[in-house]
Design an enzyme around this catalytic site. Structure first.
Site, PDB file in Angstrom:
ATOM      1  N   TYR A  56     -29.081 -21.908  32.258  1.00  0.00           N
ATOM      2  CA  TYR A  56     -29.306 -22.447  30.916  1.00  0.00           C
ATOM      3  C   TYR A  56     -30.664 -23.144  30.851  1.00  0.00           C
ATOM      4  CZ  TYR A  56     -28.932 -25.684  26.991  1.00  0.00           C
ATOM      5  OH  TYR A  56     -29.185 -26.414  25.863  1.00  0.00           O
ATOM      6  N   ASP A 107     -24.405 -28.826  37.739  1.00  0.00           N
ATOM      7  CA  ASP A 107     -24.524 -30.174  37.163  1.00  0.00           C
ATOM      8  C   ASP A 107     -25.484 -31.052  37.956  1.00  0.00           C
ATOM      9  OD1 ASP A 107     -22.991 -30.362  34.884  1.00  0.00           O
ATOM     10  OD2 ASP A 107     -21.199 -31.095  35.914  1.00  0.00           O
ATOM     11  N   LEU A 140     -17.746 -32.859  27.254  1.00  0.00           N
ATOM     12  CA  LEU A 140     -16.909 -33.972  27.702  1.00  0.00           C
ATOM     13  C   LEU A 140     -16.246 -34.714  26.532  1.00  0.00           C
ATOM     14  CD1 LEU A 140     -15.884 -35.723  30.030  1.00  0.00           C
ATOM     15  CD2 LEU A 140     -17.905 -37.180  29.681  1.00  0.00           C
ATOM     16  N   LEU A 147     -23.310 -15.958  13.464  1.00  0.00           N
ATOM     17  CA  LEU A 147     -21.933 -16.468  13.388  1.00  0.00           C
ATOM     18  C   LEU A 147     -21.127 -16.159  14.649  1.00  0.00           C
ATOM     19  CD1 LEU A 147     -21.086 -15.740   9.614  1.00  0.00           C
ATOM     20  CD2 LEU A 147     -22.017 -17.838  10.632  1.00  0.00           C
ATOM     21  N   ILE A 165     -12.069 -34.621  35.388  1.00  0.00           N
ATOM     22  CA  ILE A 165     -13.398 -35.149  35.716  1.00  0.00           C
ATOM     23  C   ILE A 165     -14.016 -34.195  36.725  1.00  0.00           C
ATOM     24  CG2 ILE A 165     -14.673 -37.064  36.735  1.00  0.00           C
ATOM     25  CD1 ILE A 165     -12.431 -38.941  35.899  1.00  0.00           C
ATOM     26  N   ASN A 211     -27.699 -35.446  25.957  1.00  0.00           N
ATOM     27  CA  ASN A 211     -26.380 -34.893  25.599  1.00  0.00           C
ATOM     28  C   ASN A 211     -26.043 -35.134  24.135  1.00  0.00           C
ATOM     29  OD1 ASN A 211     -26.298 -34.891  28.603  1.00  0.00           O
ATOM     30  ND2 ASN A 211     -24.258 -34.073  28.176  1.00  0.00           N
ATOM     31  N   PHE A 262     -32.559 -23.200  16.514  1.00  0.00           N
ATOM     32  CA  PHE A 262     -31.415 -23.710  17.288  1.00  0.00           C
ATOM     33  C   PHE A 262     -30.629 -22.604  17.969  1.00  0.00           C
ATOM     34  CE2 PHE A 262     -32.112 -26.813  13.936  1.00  0.00           C
ATOM     35  CZ  PHE A 262     -32.021 -28.018  14.600  1.00  0.00           C
TER      36      PHE A 262
HETATM   37  N1  UDP Z   1     -17.462 -33.168  32.272  1.00  0.00           N
HETATM   38  C1  UDP Z   1     -16.261 -33.488  32.876  1.00  0.00           C
HETATM   39  N2  UDP Z   1     -15.111 -32.933  32.375  1.00  0.00           N
HETATM   40  C2  UDP Z   1     -15.113 -32.063  31.308  1.00  0.00           C
HETATM   41  C3  UDP Z   1     -16.346 -31.765  30.684  1.00  0.00           C
HETATM   42  C4  UDP Z   1     -17.504 -32.331  31.203  1.00  0.00           C
HETATM   43  O1  UDP Z   1     -16.216 -34.246  33.840  1.00  0.00           O
HETATM   44  O2  UDP Z   1     -14.030 -31.589  30.921  1.00  0.00           O
HETATM   45  C5  UDP Z   1     -18.702 -33.755  32.801  1.00  0.00           C
HETATM   46  C6  UDP Z   1     -19.757 -32.725  33.184  1.00  0.00           C
HETATM   47  O3  UDP Z   1     -19.577 -32.290  34.521  1.00  0.00           O
HETATM   48  C7  UDP Z   1     -21.049 -33.505  32.987  1.00  0.00           C
HETATM   49  C8  UDP Z   1     -20.719 -34.450  31.820  1.00  0.00           C
HETATM   50  O4  UDP Z   1     -19.277 -34.510  31.767  1.00  0.00           O
HETATM   51  O5  UDP Z   1     -21.313 -34.302  34.124  1.00  0.00           O
HETATM   52  C9  UDP Z   1     -21.233 -33.937  30.499  1.00  0.00           C
HETATM   53  O6  UDP Z   1     -20.858 -32.562  30.388  1.00  0.00           O
HETATM   54  P1  UDP Z   1     -21.013 -31.750  29.052  1.00  0.00           P
HETATM   55  O7  UDP Z   1     -20.420 -30.386  29.318  1.00  0.00           O
HETATM   56  O8  UDP Z   1     -20.457 -32.529  27.910  1.00  0.00           O
HETATM   57  O9  UDP Z   1     -22.580 -31.645  28.813  1.00  0.00           O
HETATM   58  P2  UDP Z   1     -23.771 -31.114  29.767  1.00  0.00           P
HETATM   59  O10 UDP Z   1     -24.252 -32.314  30.527  1.00  0.00           O
HETATM   60  O11 UDP Z   1     -23.225 -30.030  30.629  1.00  0.00           O
HETATM   61  O12 UDP Z   1     -24.779 -30.620  28.788  1.00  0.00           O
END
Ligand code: UDP
Length: 328
Positions: A141, A284, A190, A33, A206, A170, A73
């Site tokens: 990660y 990223d 995101l 938790l 972004i 994702n 998980f």
């Molecule tokens: N992202 C963004 N703004 C945010 C959160 C995420 O631009 O506030 C971008 C992030 O850099 C990545 C994509 O959205 O390119 C997906 O990010 P998320 O954290 O959802 O998942 P991840 O790909 O890290 O597992």
């Protein structure tokens, strides 16, 4: 026989618990938790609140519940956090999983389905990515998830253990009718962040607009959490039937840029969004899109609910219930 779901009170785990119950399986949950929510645990499902690294507690719970398979998980799963605090990831994801798998092997449990990630690939050499693509993670990660996959491959070669590592692209969306959706704190993903901008007016940045992609923003393959959940049930059946294990990509084969996600959220919510352009986020990769041919062929995986529109609509229905914005 019971399926043990570690992290079953978390976002994807809770959806998988529902999918297992719908498939008529008996389920027990192991969750500390730390990021999961007790209120997602169905009344009829036993919950053991313990760390996966606590082999004594895990072994006792496996024996008491008559566990025959494990869906694993429980993990730390934020790219940015893993860059800032890698030892949390090596401790919880790697040392934690090794302890858990030790208890699983000791108990003679044969079938294990684990959460893995597209982050094991690093920066893609081709797109979409199949499982044969080289693995070279660019953040802790992904490195820790790959280490768990390697441990599983070694264990499966030496012990009577079969495994499937499901490499999610994702995960997104929700099951609003079951009251399930993303509830991370802080929320870094995101889609929920953009939805929160719609519901609460918060600003969303972004992360980089100068990537080498069609509109300069990162491209990801968003897959509905209910499709992921169903894939776990299918993977378990596949292992139980003697099917070949290993790694399986789970995604749609179609990528969406950050700007495209924002556009769909604007259409679905009909609300103004406070979007600003910010710098790149460490760790990223620019593009991650799945070739999920193996999962569709061998597991019968289908991304049936995973159009970006459906993902955002379900996540928005959950967000409105969560925030009270506009009611349901
Ligand atoms: N992202 C963004 N703004 C945010 C959160 C995420 O631009 O506030 C971008 C992030 O850099 C990545 C994509 O959205 O390119 C997906 O990010 P998320 O954290 O959802 O998942 P991840 O790909 O890290 O597992």
């Amino acid at each position: 026989m019971t399926v043990l779901v570690t992290g079953g009170a978390g976002y994807i785990g809770a959806h998988a618990v529902r999918a297992l119950l719908r498939a008529g399986r008996r389920v027990a949950i192991l969750d500390d938790l730390s990021t999961g929510h007790r209120d997602t645990v169905p009344d009829e499902v036993p919950l053991c609140v313990a760390d996966i690294a606590d082999a004594g507690a895990v072994g006792a719970f496996i024996a008491a519940q008559g566990v025959s398979a494990v869906l694993h998980f429980a993990a730390r799963s934020l790219v940015g956090e893993s860059v800032a605090d890698p030892r949390k990831y090596w401790r919880d994801n790697v040392a934690g999983s090794v302890a858990l798998l030790g208890a699983v092997v000791d108990a003679g449990v044969r079938d294990v389905v684990v959460s893995s990630t597209a982050a094991v690939y690093g920066v893609p050499e081709r797109s979409p990515l199949d499982e044969a693509h080289r693995t070279n993670p660019v953040n802790p990660y992904g490195a820790t998830k790959l280490a768990v996959e390697r441990a599983l491959a070694d264990y499966a070669a030496a012990y009577p253990l079969r495994y499937a590592a499901l490499r999610y692209f994702n995960a997104a969306g929700a099951d609003p009718d079951a009251g399930l959706g993303e509830r991370h704190d802080p929320e870094t993903h995101l889609i929920p962040r953009v939805l929160r901008s719609a519901s609460e007016g918060c600003e969303v940045a972004i992360h980089g607009t100068d990537w080498d992609t069609r509109d300069g923003t990162c491209v990801r393959d968003y897959v509905h959490v209910r499709d992921l959940a169903d894939a776990h049930v299918a993977a378990l059946r596949h292992l139980e039937a003697g099917g070949a294990g290993g790694a399986f990509n789970l995604g749609t084969g179609t990528g969406s840029s950050v700007r495209e996600v924002i556009d769909v959220v604007a259409k679905v919510t009909g609300r103004p969004l406070r979007v600003v352009e910010g710098p790149r986020r460490a760790g990223d990769p620019p593009v991650l899109v799945a070739d999920a041919t193996r999962a569709s062929r061998e597991l019968g995986f289908s991304a049936a609910r995973s159009s970006l529109r459906q993902v955002v609509e379900d996540a928005w229905a959950f967000e409105r219930g969560r925030s009270g914005a506009g009611g349901l």
